[in-house]
Design a protein around this motif. Structure first.
Motif, PDB file in Angstrom:
ATOM      1  N   SER A 257       4.892   8.021   0.501  1.00  0.00           N
ATOM      2  CA  SER A 257       4.516   9.332  -0.291  1.00  0.00           C
ATOM      3  C   SER A 257       4.759  10.379   0.593  1.00  0.00           C
ATOM      4  N   ARG A 258       5.691  11.339   0.299  1.00  0.00           N
ATOM      5  CA  ARG A 258       5.866  12.720   1.117  1.00  0.00           C
ATOM      6  C   ARG A 258       4.645  13.668   0.851  1.00  0.00           C
ATOM      7  N   ILE A 259       3.920  14.079   1.629  1.00  0.00           N
ATOM      8  CA  ILE A 259       2.754  15.092   1.576  1.00  0.00           C
ATOM      9  C   ILE A 259       2.937  16.124   2.417  1.00  0.00           C
TER      10      ILE A 259
ATOM     11  N   THR B 271       0.229   8.601   8.102  1.00  0.00           N
ATOM     12  CA  THR B 271       0.768   8.472   9.641  1.00  0.00           C
ATOM     13  C   THR B 271       0.363   9.715  10.170  1.00  0.00           C
ATOM     14  N   GLY B 272       0.525   9.731  11.566  1.00  0.00           N
ATOM     15  CA  GLY B 272      -0.061  10.881  12.354  1.00  0.00           C
ATOM     16  C   GLY B 272      -0.295  10.562  13.692  1.00  0.00           C
ATOM     17  N   PHE B 273      -1.060  11.370  14.639  1.00  0.00           N
ATOM     18  CA  PHE B 273      -1.592  11.105  15.949  1.00  0.00           C
ATOM     19  C   PHE B 273      -2.955  10.685  15.969  1.00  0.00           C
ATOM     20  N   SER B 274      -3.095   9.826  16.729  1.00  0.00           N
ATOM     21  CA  SER B 274      -4.805   9.106  16.758  1.00  0.00           C
ATOM     22  C   SER B 274      -5.467   9.981  17.081  1.00  0.00           C
ATOM     23  N   TYR B 275      -5.232  11.058  17.966  1.00  0.00           N
ATOM     24  CA  TYR B 275      -6.323  11.871  18.586  1.00  0.00           C
ATOM     25  C   TYR B 275      -6.574  13.107  17.490  1.00  0.00           C
TER      26      TYR B 275
ATOM     27  N   LYS C  53       0.680  -1.169  -0.100  1.00  0.00           N
ATOM     28  CA  LYS C  53      -0.104   0.010   0.140  1.00  0.00           C
ATOM     29  C   LYS C  53       0.809   1.257  -0.033  1.00  0.00           C
ATOM     30  N   THR C  54       0.268   2.240  -0.076  1.00  0.00           N
ATOM     31  CA  THR C  54       0.783   3.745  -0.178  1.00  0.00           C
ATOM     32  C   THR C  54       0.482   4.440   1.255  1.00  0.00           C
ATOM     33  N   LEU C  55       1.369   4.788   1.832  1.00  0.00           N
ATOM     34  CA  LEU C  55       1.452   5.258   3.101  1.00  0.00           C
ATOM     35  C   LEU C  55       1.922   7.119   2.936  1.00  0.00           C
ATOM     36  N   GLY C  56       1.114   8.021   3.349  1.00  0.00           N
ATOM     37  CA  GLY C  56       1.333   9.252   3.179  1.00  0.00           C
ATOM     38  C   GLY C  56       1.983   9.614   4.444  1.00  0.00           C
ATOM     39  N   VAL C  57       3.104  10.441   4.188  1.00  0.00           N
ATOM     40  CA  VAL C  57       3.827  10.803   5.393  1.00  0.00           C
ATOM     41  C   VAL C  57       4.320  12.449   5.161  1.00  0.00           C
TER      42      VAL C  57
END
Length: 345
Positions: A170-172, A190-194, A139-143
């Motif tokens: 994928s850098r975004i 990726t990120g923070f769950s909240y 898959k493609t993961l946006g970071v």
């Protein structure tokens, strides 16, 4: 006793009494200690303990005048404390660990851990075929630039038997992270769950189509946001640091006990906040990051040295330490109350 001796004794006694009264009066009128405090991002529900400490007079009752400013992320918050422009800051403790490994850095330490579990997460669309962490292969993961969670991705992938190289990154930009996932331009971010996990539901994505894959649920040992203090300020004002922590702990207890009222007070400090969204965010933060089994057992604010060592092992998979830190290099528990004073009511 002669009248002269009596008069002299009386003047001594009156002088002592006057001195005591004057000292008591001086204590009552002593100005509060000014503290410059940095949050790592604009106020949202995750800052509820600090908002409540301010609005409910908890800082004031500790003799503190706290001025809150907003840093541009954890690296900026650490830099402000290092420079002395902020006395205390809320930052990601894992970023502090990496910072302290640089030669010549000031001996900044964390004194209180607010997020017992780091909020790192991968947020995905089930409709894009991602329900579990293992589904990310192919898959493609946006970071986004400066994302903190991606730095522990190598350890998480290895620990869960995932071929990290099979997941395209994928850098975004942060501004398009949620819109790109919403539009299906990436399979996960990726990120923070909240943050992303809650914001995406606000963008109209059905809750049952979102998979919030929290690192902590997949073996990540990292602690999260912690309060750090400028070393010179800590040495000069240890009582003020302790008072600040007592106020924050009391604010945390209030947020846990009264999340609806806490959300109202947070939204009143925001320019364009949604009460329902911030209440959902606060409940997620309390459930996933603050009120963990470790905190229920040991109380707020502390660190378990064995777990800390394991978290450093995981950081080391994507960071080459010049000197591997021990818990005491990063965390100072001397400003915390005894465990009984940190228990959740």
């Amino acid at each position: 006793m002669t009248s002269r001796c009596f008069l002299t004794s009386l003047l001594v006694v009156l002088g002592l009494v006057f001195g005591i009264v004057r000292c008591a009066g001086a204590d009552e009128t002593r100005p509060p200690v000014a503290i410059q405090f940095s949050l790592d991002r604009p106020i949202d529900a995750s800052a509820a303990p600090f908002v409540l400490a301010a609005t409910r007079g908890l800082f004031t009752s500790e003799g503190l005048a706290v001025n809150t400013n907003i840093a541009n992320g954890s690296p900026d918050g650490i830099a402000r404390v290092a420079a002395g422009s902020s006395d205390i800051a809320l930052v990601d403790i894992n970023e502090l660990i990496r910072f302290r490994d640089k030669p010549g850095t000031p001996p900044i330490k964390a004194v209180f851990v607010l997020f017992n579990k780091a909020p790192y997460a991968i947020i995905a669309r089930k409709s894009r075929g991602v329900r579990l962490l293992s589904d990310l292969e192919g898959k493609t993961l946006g970071v986004t630039e400066g994302d903190l969670s991606i730095r522990l991705w190598p350890a998480l992938a290895r620990q869960n038997g995932i071929k990290a190289a099979s997941v395209k990154q994928s850098r975004i930009s942060a501004a398009v992270r949620e819109p790109m996932l919403s539009a299906g331009q990436v399979d996960a971010v990726t990120g923070f769950s909240y943050l992303s996990g809650v914001n995406l539901r606000d963008r109209g994505i059905p809750a049952d189509d979102l998979a919030v894959l929290r690192y902590a649920d997949y073996g990540c040992e990292a602690y999260g946001f912690a309060l750090i203090v400028n070393p010179a300020f800590a040495a000069a004002r240890p009582g003020s640091v302790k008072g600040f922590l007592r106020a924050v702990m009391a604010g945390t207890q209030l947020a846990i006990q009264e999340p609806e009222r806490a959300a109202d007070e947070v939204v009143s400090r925001m320019d364009d906040g949604s009460r329902d969204l911030e209440l959902e965010r606060l409940r997620a933060v309390i459930r996933d990051n603050i009120l963990t089994s470790e905190v229920k057992r040991n109380g707020l604010g502390g660190i378990d040295p064995a777990r800390f060592d394991r978290s450093v092992d995981q950081i080391a998979e994507d960071f080459k330490f010049q000197k591997r830190p021990a818990t005491a290099d990063i965390f100072d528990d001397s400003f915390l109350p005894a465990r009984g004073g940190r228990a959740i009511d």
